[in-house]
Design an enzyme around this catalytic site. Structure first.
Site, PDB file in Angstrom:
ATOM      1  N   ARG A  27      -8.054   8.930   5.182  1.00 59.98           N
ATOM      2  CA  ARG A  27      -6.920   8.940   4.385  1.00 59.98           C
ATOM      3  C   ARG A  27      -5.604   9.201   5.339  1.00 59.98           C
ATOM      4  NH1 ARG A  27      -8.136   8.372  -0.868  1.00 59.98           N
ATOM      5  NH2 ARG A  27      -6.145   8.888  -1.289  1.00 59.98           N
ATOM      6  N   TRP A  74      -0.851  12.012   6.084  1.00 58.24           N
ATOM      7  CA  TRP A  74      -0.628  10.409   6.563  1.00 58.24           C
ATOM      8  C   TRP A  74       1.185  10.460   6.198  1.00 58.24           C
ATOM      9  CZ3 TRP A  74       1.852   5.824   4.569  1.00 58.24           C
ATOM     10  CH2 TRP A  74       1.741   4.742   5.636  1.00 58.24           C
ATOM     11  N   GLU A 494      -6.485  -4.959  13.060  1.00 57.07           N
ATOM     12  CA  GLU A 494      -6.278  -3.440  12.728  1.00 57.07           C
ATOM     13  C   GLU A 494      -7.100  -2.647  13.618  1.00 57.07           C
ATOM     14  OE1 GLU A 494      -7.789  -2.712   8.508  1.00 57.07           O
ATOM     15  OE2 GLU A 494      -9.314  -4.180   8.547  1.00 57.07           O
ATOM     16  N   HIS A 510       0.803 -28.598  13.330  1.00 62.23           N
ATOM     17  CA  HIS A 510       2.370 -28.371  12.668  1.00 62.23           C
ATOM     18  C   HIS A 510       3.177 -27.309  13.387  1.00 62.23           C
ATOM     19  CE1 HIS A 510       1.356 -31.804  10.044  1.00 62.23           C
ATOM     20  NE2 HIS A 510       0.120 -31.066   9.923  1.00 62.23           N
ATOM     21  N   LYS A 607      -7.036   4.555   4.419  1.00 62.78           N
ATOM     22  CA  LYS A 607      -8.147   3.784   3.790  1.00 62.78           C
ATOM     23  C   LYS A 607      -7.363   3.346   2.377  1.00 62.78           C
ATOM     24  CE  LYS A 607     -11.968   2.122   2.900  1.00 62.78           C
ATOM     25  NZ  LYS A 607     -12.474   1.070   3.564  1.00 62.78           N
TER      26      LYS A 607
HETATM   27  C1  F6R Z   1      -8.287  -3.699   5.769  1.00 59.70           C
HETATM   28  C2  F6R Z   1      -8.381  -2.975   4.438  1.00 59.70           C
HETATM   29  C3  F6R Z   1      -7.198  -3.053   3.710  1.00 59.70           C
HETATM   30  C4  F6R Z   1      -7.581  -3.062   2.219  1.00 59.70           C
HETATM   31  C5  F6R Z   1      -6.239  -3.029   1.236  1.00 59.70           C
HETATM   32  C6  F6R Z   1      -6.625  -3.040  -0.217  1.00 59.70           C
HETATM   33  O1  F6R Z   1      -9.626  -3.862   6.241  1.00 59.70           O
HETATM   34  O2  F6R Z   1      -9.123  -2.407   4.411  1.00 59.70           O
HETATM   35  O3  F6R Z   1      -6.414  -4.227   3.957  1.00 59.70           O
HETATM   36  O4  F6R Z   1      -8.225  -4.084   1.910  1.00 59.70           O
HETATM   37  O5  F6R Z   1      -5.419  -1.981   1.556  1.00 59.70           O
HETATM   38  O6  F6R Z   1      -7.390  -1.617  -0.416  1.00 59.70           O
HETATM   39  P1  F6R Z   1      -8.070  -1.518  -1.874  1.00 59.70           P
HETATM   40  O7  F6R Z   1      -9.002  -2.765  -1.828  1.00 59.70           O
HETATM   41  O8  F6R Z   1      -8.674  -0.228  -1.908  1.00 59.70           O
HETATM   42  O9  F6R Z   1      -7.212  -1.701  -2.848  1.00 59.70           O
END
Ligand code: F6R
Length: 612
Positions: A27, A74, A494, A510, A607
Site C-alpha cells: 500500500r 505512500w 507498471e 491511422h 495497491k
Molecule cells: C493494475 C492495477 C490497478 C487497479 C486500479 C483499480 O494492475 O491493479 O490499475 O486495477 O487501481 O483498483 P481497484 O480494482 O481496487 O478499484
C-alpha cells in the site's frame, strides 16, 4: 495508499505491528514507523525507507509494550523523510496518531492552529489532526472517561477529506481510538486482544472475526473490550463478521513473488468465482432480485472502474450488448464522476473494484445513486467501503490479492461480469439460447483451460529473455482482444517500466504505425475466428516495417513470419480474455524479473488508490 496497523492486548506489540506492516507494504513503501506506550510514555520509532529498515532502528527490539500503532507510507503531503513519516505527535507529546487518507482543508486548519500558538515539524496533513486533538483535549474541562474520545471526535468533525486513524495517548495509556471516513480500516477481534489494519489479509493469521466501521463510527478499545460510538457519542452495537479466506492466501507459499503466485492461483480463483451460480438450470444470483420488467426498462448500462478493473469492464461490454441488447458504456471512474453523465432511474451502473476502496470509483457510485440509477458493486473484499454504498454487492472470490499488479482479480472480474450478463440474458430472452448455453458450458471449462495455459511457461520465459531490454512495445487486438491488449500493455508498463501502448489493430495505420521500426516488438492477440484474416493482415503491415511479432492465439493460425506464436486453448470469444491475458501477465512478470525489478511493489504505485 498508506497502510496502518494497531494492536492492543497482552502480547508484545512491536513484532505484531511490524509483521502487519510487512503485509501492508504493497500500500506504500516510502517510510514506516510505530508508536507504542511503554511505562505510560509514548515511544515513537520511524524513518524513511521500507518496513525492513524499521527493524534496524536503535532500541526497537527492547520495546515490551502491549499497545501500539504503526504505519507504512505512500507520500501525499510532504516528501518521504523521517519528519514526514508516521506516527506523528502533537506539540506537547500527549498523543500519537497514524493516518491513511488526505485532509483537504489541512492548510486552513494549520493556519488556525498556528495562530493559536501550535508549532509543526512536518509538512503533513496528519500532524494537523493530532494537534487539533490536543487543542480539543485541552479546551475540555470535564475529566470523565470519554474526554479522550470527545477530543478525537471533535477534531474529526472539523476534517474534510478522507481518513482512517489510530490514536493513542499517554493520558489514557490503556486505550486506543480508531475511526474512519472514506478510507479502509478493519478491526480483528481476538481473545482479550484486538488487531487493527487497513485490510483483512494483514491480520488474518490472528483472527477470522472482524468488525467493519461505517464512516464516523468511533471504536474505543481497551485490552479486552471494544465500545463503539456514533458522532453524538452514543454507544452503538456492532456485530463481527466471520471471514472465510485462507490465511495462506496472504503468504507467498513457496513462490518467489506474490504476482507469480496469484497468476498461478487463477484456475482456483475462477472456480471459486463461478461457485454454484452455474448449474443445470438458469444462472443464479440471489444477491440480485431483478425482474424481467425492470431489466426491460433499462435503457442504458454503464460499467465504471479504474485501471485493470476498467479493462475487465471493456471486455464485458461485448457480452452484455450481444446477449442482453442493452447499450453499454464503459468509463474511467475519475472521468465519469466529473463529466455529468446522462443517468436516470432507467440506468444501471456496474462498478468494479478489487479492493472496494478506490476513491474515484466510490465517488462515481455515489453520483449515479444520487441521480436515481441502480448500482451494483463487484468487489473482492468483503465489507469494503464500496459494498456499503452500492444497492447490490457481488463478491468475486479470488482470495487476497497482494501484488500491486492485478492478475487473478481481473480474470475473476471478467468471469463474474460474464455470469451477470448471462443472468440478465436468461431473464430477458433476447438472445439465442444455443449461444447462451455454449457460453455457460465454456465458463465451466475456464478453470481447467487456465490450468493448461499455466502448465508450461518455458516459451514465455524465453521470449522475456530476448526482449526485456526493449524500450517500447505495442499490443494489438480487435474486439475483446483489443481490451486484452490494453490490459497486457498496462501490466508491462507498471512492473517493467517499459513504455508500451495497446491499440485496436485496425487503428494502427491511422497514426501509430509511424512508430513501428526495425526490431520493435509487437504483441498481437487473436481469439476471434471471424477476425483472423483482418488481424493477420494488420500484422503483415507491421512485419513489413521490420517489427518482431509475438502472437497469442487460440486459432489455428500458421506461423507467417512471426517471431513466436503462443498457443492457448480455444473457448467462446466473449470469455477468451480470461485465458489470453495469462501469457501476457506471465510475459510482464518474467520481463520484470529479468530486469531485476521489485515485481510486487513497482515504483510510485500502491495497491489501493484511496485518494483522488
Ligand atoms: C493494475 C492495477 C490497478 C487497479 C486500479 C483499480 O494492475 O491493479 O490499475 O486495477 O487501481 O483498483 P481497484 O480494482 O481496487 O478499484
Amino acid at each position: 495508499m498508506c497502510g496502518i496497523v494497531g494492536y492492543i492486548g497482552d502480547k508484545k506489540a512491536t513484532p505484531i505491528l511490524i509483521q502487519g506492516l510487512t503485509r501492508l507494504e504493497y500500500r506504500g513503501y516510502d517510510s514506516a514507523g510505530i508508536a507504542v506506550i511503554e511505562n505510560n510514555k509514548i515511544e515513537v520509532k520511524k524513518d524513511k525507507g521500507r518496513v525492513s529498515n524499521l527493524t534496524l532502528l536503535d532500541g526497537i527490539d527492547n520495546l515490551e509494550a502491549t499497545i501500539g500503532i504503526a504505519h507504512t507510507r505512500w507520500a501525499t503531503h510532504g516528501k518521504p523523510s523521517k519528519e514526514n513519516s508516521h506516527p506523528h505527535m502533537d506539540m506537547e507529546g500527549l498523543f500519537a496518531i497514524v493516518h491513511n487518507g488526505i485532509i483537504e482543508n489541512y492548510n486552513e486548519l494549520k493556519n488556525d492552529l498556528t495562530q493559536k500558538g501550535y508549532k509543526f515539524i512536518s509538512q503533513t496533513d496528519t500532524e494537523v489532526i493530532v494537534n487539533l486533538i490536543n487543542y480539543y483535549y485541552n479546551q475540555d474541562k470535564n475529566e470523565d472517561e470519554l474526554k479522550f474520545l470527545r477530543a478525537v471526535k471533535n477534531a474529526c468533525m472539523d476534517l474534510k477529506g478522507s481518513f482512517a486513524l489510530e490514536i493513542i495517548s499517554n493520558k489514557e495509556p490503556e486505550k486506543m481510538i480508531v475511526v474512519r471516513k472514506d478510507s479502509p480500516l478493519v478491526i480483528g477481534k481476538g481473545n482479550g486482544e484486538s488487531y487493527i489494519a487497513s485490510d483483512i489479509p494483514a491480520i488474518l493469521s490472528y483472527t477470522r472475526d472482524f468488525y467493519f466501521l461505517n464512516d464516523y463510527e468511533f471504536a474505543y478499545l481497551s485490552r479486552n473490550n471494544i465500545k463503539f460510538y456514533d458522532t453524538n457519542l452514543n454507544e452503538i452495537k456492532k456485530e463481527t463478521k466471520a471471514i472465510e479466506w485462507d490465511s495462506k492466501g496472504a503468504e507467498k507459499d513457496g513462490y518467489e513473488h506474490f504476482m507469480l503466485k496469484e497468476i498461478n492461483e487463477q484456475p482456483k480463483a475462477i472456480r471459486e468465482t463461478i461457485g454454484t451460480r452455474l448449474n443445470n438450470s438458469k444462472v443464479s444470483f440471489d444477491e440480485l432480485s431483478f425482474t424481467r420488467e425492470y431489466l426491460e426498462e433499462i435503457n442504458k448500462m454503464y460499467i465504471v472502474a479504474c485501471g485493470t478493473a476498467m479493462h475487465a469492464g471493456l471486455v464485458s461490454k461485448n457480452i452484455f450488448e450481444k446477449l442482453c441488447k442493452i447499450p453499454v458504456e464503459v468509463d474511467i471512474a475519475s472521468e465519469f464522476r466529473y463529466r455529468d453523465p446522462l443517468i436516470n432511474n432507467k440506468t444501471l451502473v456496474i462498478y468494479i473494484s478489487q479492493s472496494g476502496e478506490t476513491a474515484d470509483t466510490i465517488a462515481a457510485l455515489k453520483l449515479a445513486k444520487a441521480k436515481g440509477a441502480k448500482t451494483i458493486a463487484i468487489t473482492n473484499v468483503i465489507g469494503s467501503s464500496i459494498t456499503r454504498e452500492a444497492d447490490y454487492s457481488i463478491y468475486t472470490h479470488a482470495g487476497p490479492e497482494i501484488a500491486v499488479a492485478s492478475t487473478k482479480a481481473y480474470t475473476s472480474q471478467v468471469t463474474m461480469l460474464a455470469l451477470i450478463a448471462l443472468y440478465f440474458a436468461e431473464i430477458l430472452e433476447r438472445a439465442d439460447t444455443n449461444k447462451i448455453n455454449t457460453i455457460k458450458e465454456d465458463i465451466l471449462k475456464l478453470p481447467n483451460k487456465a490450468e493448461e495455459v499455466l502448465k508450461d511457461t518455458s516459451e514465455i520465459q524465453e521470449v522475456a529473455k530476448r526482449i526485456y531490454k526493449e524500450r517500447d512495445m505495442f499490443f494489438l487486438g480487435r474486439g475483446v482482444d483489443y481490451a486484452v491488449s490494453l490490459e497486457g500493455s498496462l501490466k508491462l508498463k507498471e512492473i517493467s517500466y517499459i513504455h508500451s501502448e495497446g491499440y485496436a489493430s485496425g487503428e494502427l495505420k491511422h497514426g501509430p504505425i509511424a512508430l513501428i521500426d526495425i526490431g520493435v516488438t509487437v504483441i498481437a492477440t487473436i481469439t476471434n475466428k471471424d477476425l483472423v484474416e483482418k488481424s493477420i493482415s494488420n500484422i503483415q503491415e507491421v512485419i513489413s516495417r521490420g517489427a518482431k511479432i509475438i502472437v497469442v492465439t487460440n486459432q489455428n493460425i500458421e506461423n507467417k513470419g512471426f517471431d513466436t506464436i503462443i498457443r492457448i486453448p480455444e473457448i467462446s470469444t466473449e470469455i477468451s480474455p480470461v485465458l489470453s491475458i495469462i501469457p501476457l501477465q506471465l510475459l510482464s512478470y518474467y520481463i520484470s524479473k529479468e530486469k531485476g525489478l521489485d515485481v510486487d511493489k513497482p515504483r510510485n504505485l500502491a495497491k489501493s488508490v484511496t485518494v483522488e
